[in-house]
Scaffold this active site. Structure first.
Site, PDB file in Angstrom:
ATOM      1  N   CYS A  36      -4.020   0.841 -12.495  1.00 20.73           N
ATOM      2  CA  CYS A  36      -3.445   0.101 -13.454  1.00 20.73           C
ATOM      3  C   CYS A  36      -4.263  -0.588 -14.346  1.00 20.73           C
ATOM      4  O   CYS A  36      -3.915  -1.289 -15.509  1.00 20.73           O
ATOM      5  CB  CYS A  36      -2.618  -1.017 -12.630  1.00 20.73           C
ATOM      6  SG  CYS A  36      -1.413  -0.265 -11.401  1.00 20.73           S
ATOM      7  N   HIS A  77       7.952   4.564  -4.643  1.00 18.28           N
ATOM      8  CA  HIS A  77       9.314   4.880  -5.793  1.00 18.28           C
ATOM      9  C   HIS A  77       9.891   3.665  -6.038  1.00 18.28           C
ATOM     10  O   HIS A  77      10.383   3.604  -7.311  1.00 18.28           O
ATOM     11  CB  HIS A  77       9.922   5.854  -5.038  1.00 18.28           C
ATOM     12  CG  HIS A  77      11.333   6.275  -6.076  1.00 18.28           C
ATOM     13  ND1 HIS A  77      12.266   5.764  -5.782  1.00 18.28           N
ATOM     14  CD2 HIS A  77      11.408   7.335  -7.119  1.00 18.28           C
ATOM     15  CE1 HIS A  77      13.200   5.922  -6.865  1.00 18.28           C
ATOM     16  NE2 HIS A  77      12.612   7.069  -7.512  1.00 18.28           N
TER      17      HIS A  77
END
Length: 393
Positions: A175, A221
């Site tokens: 990130c 997910h």
């Protein structure tokens, strides 16, 4: 009488005094890096979070797990995400169960990444008075695909950039990769003020989706989505007047936190790229953010109360909450991060640029310049970020 600074002993006239570079005051910058163009984009497929929760729950036989999964998705505080492929689609389900190899997934990544990255890059450059030869550096950041020649080469060819352009690919920085890429581009344009740099972040988490009987796969997910962002970086003389909407990069910072290696772990399996987030990560963020940011602000003659904008990586509720708690700032100052998380999920390196774009677009007439701090987290755990100014008027 001359006195030696090290020992206090008298120094004879004419004796040379050695001064290290670290003892010298910093030279005032003659140029600053400026974000002159910014564009974002996502795949067209919109996945509703509640629908995804119901469909994932159906994959599990254990009644306890099936009952738990909707709660996991609800806690994410995500409403929708965008995905290049639907990992729960019947065709992809067959692809996933074969199982798809890492080679298969990387070709799928390339197939979907190139058109999106090219489109977003073109829009970032649209309207800027540059010739292709002026783009001297391309930095591509991604943690969800690796193939060479890759997306970077496709961008060069599709945009008609110079074949002698310098290229840097930032892989597996997670990130925080956008801040790492931006720092590289910033250093380049300050060293070559007549040239421009193009930064492209592309993340397609959906092509690596795996569903085993593992709650970690479900958590992953439930958080991650797909997206792309592009920045055009140039250099400006410090005394030059800048147009409203430009973003000045005042400084970049990076800090590797001690004993946090388990916090964010990226890896490669036979059937795709993997990501593991430790339950200790929120604690690492709470204890690590404030010292890093406070020291950076001190180096720039500022303190936390001087900051108008906080671009916190929208990596998940605990990421935002613990960052806010560490800094001791109002929860309202993270509103833009919460908004991006709700609408797009965690798009890894791309997410922070979405937050920055929101801040640039929001008019604020009270101040001519808004000062902000942006930061994200990568494997290590590493805190990467920048101090910036948005020119309002």
């Amino acid at each position: 009488m001359n006195v030696s600074a090290e020992s206090g002993a008298p120094r004879r006239a004419g004796q040379r005094h050695e001064v290290g570079l670290a003892q010298l005051p910093p030279a005032p910058p003659t140029t600053v890096a400026v974000i002159e163009g910014l564009a974002t984009g996502t795949p067209r497929r919109v996945v509703n979070q509640s629908d995804a929760a119901d469909r994932v729950a159906e994959l599990f036989l254990d009644p306890g797990q099936r009952e738990r999964i909707p709660r996991v998705y609800q806690k994410s505080r995500i409403t929708t995400r965008r995905m290049a492929v639907d990992p729960l689609d019947a065709k992809f389900d067959v692809f996933r169960r074969e199982p798809a190899t890492i080679r298969d997934r990387m070709h799928l990544f390339y197939e979907h990444a190139v058109p999106l990255a090219v489109d977003v890059s073109k829009r970032a450059l649209a309207g800027l008075p540059y010739r292709a030869a002026e783009i001297g550096l391309l930095v591509l950041a991604t943690s969800t695909g690796f193939i060479a020649p890759g997306v970077d080469v496709a961008i060069v060819k599709e945009l008609g950039l110079s074949p002698s352009i310098s290229r840097v690919v930032v892989n597996f920085m997670g990130c925080a990769a956008a801040m790492n890429a931006l720092g590289t581009a910033t250093n380049y344009v300050r060293a070559h003020p007549a040239m421009k740099a193009l930064v492209v972040c592309i993340e397609l988490c959906s092509v690596n989706a795996v569903f085993a009987d593992d709650i970690n796969d479900v958590v992953i997910h439930s958080l991650f989505g797909d997206g792309c962002a592009a920045l055009v970086i140039g250099a400006s003389q410090v005394q030059e007047k800048l147009e409203p909407g430009k973003v000045v990069v005042r400084s970049s910072f990076s800090q590797l936190l001690d004993n946090t290696e388990d916090g964010i772990v990226l890896g490669v399996n036979h059937n795709g790229i993997t990501c593991e987030l430790s339950e200790n990560l929120p604690g690492y963020i709470f204890s690590g953010v404030a010292p890093v940011v406070t020291e950076m602000l001190w180096d720039n003659g500022l303190q936390i109360s001087d900051i108008d904008l906080w671009a916190i990586h929208p990596g998940g509720p605990k990421i935002i909450e613990q960052s806010v708690r560490s800094l001791g700032i109002s929860a309202e100052l993270a509103a833009q991060s919460w908004d991006v998380l709700a609408r797009f999920g965690n798009m890894l390196s791309v997410s922070l640029i979405f937050v920055l774009e929101t801040m640039v677009q929001q008019a604020e007439s009270a101040k001519a310049i808004s000062t902000g701090v942006a930061f994200a987290f990568g494997p290590g755990v590493t805190v990467e970020g920048m101090l910036f100014d948005i020119i309002r008027r």
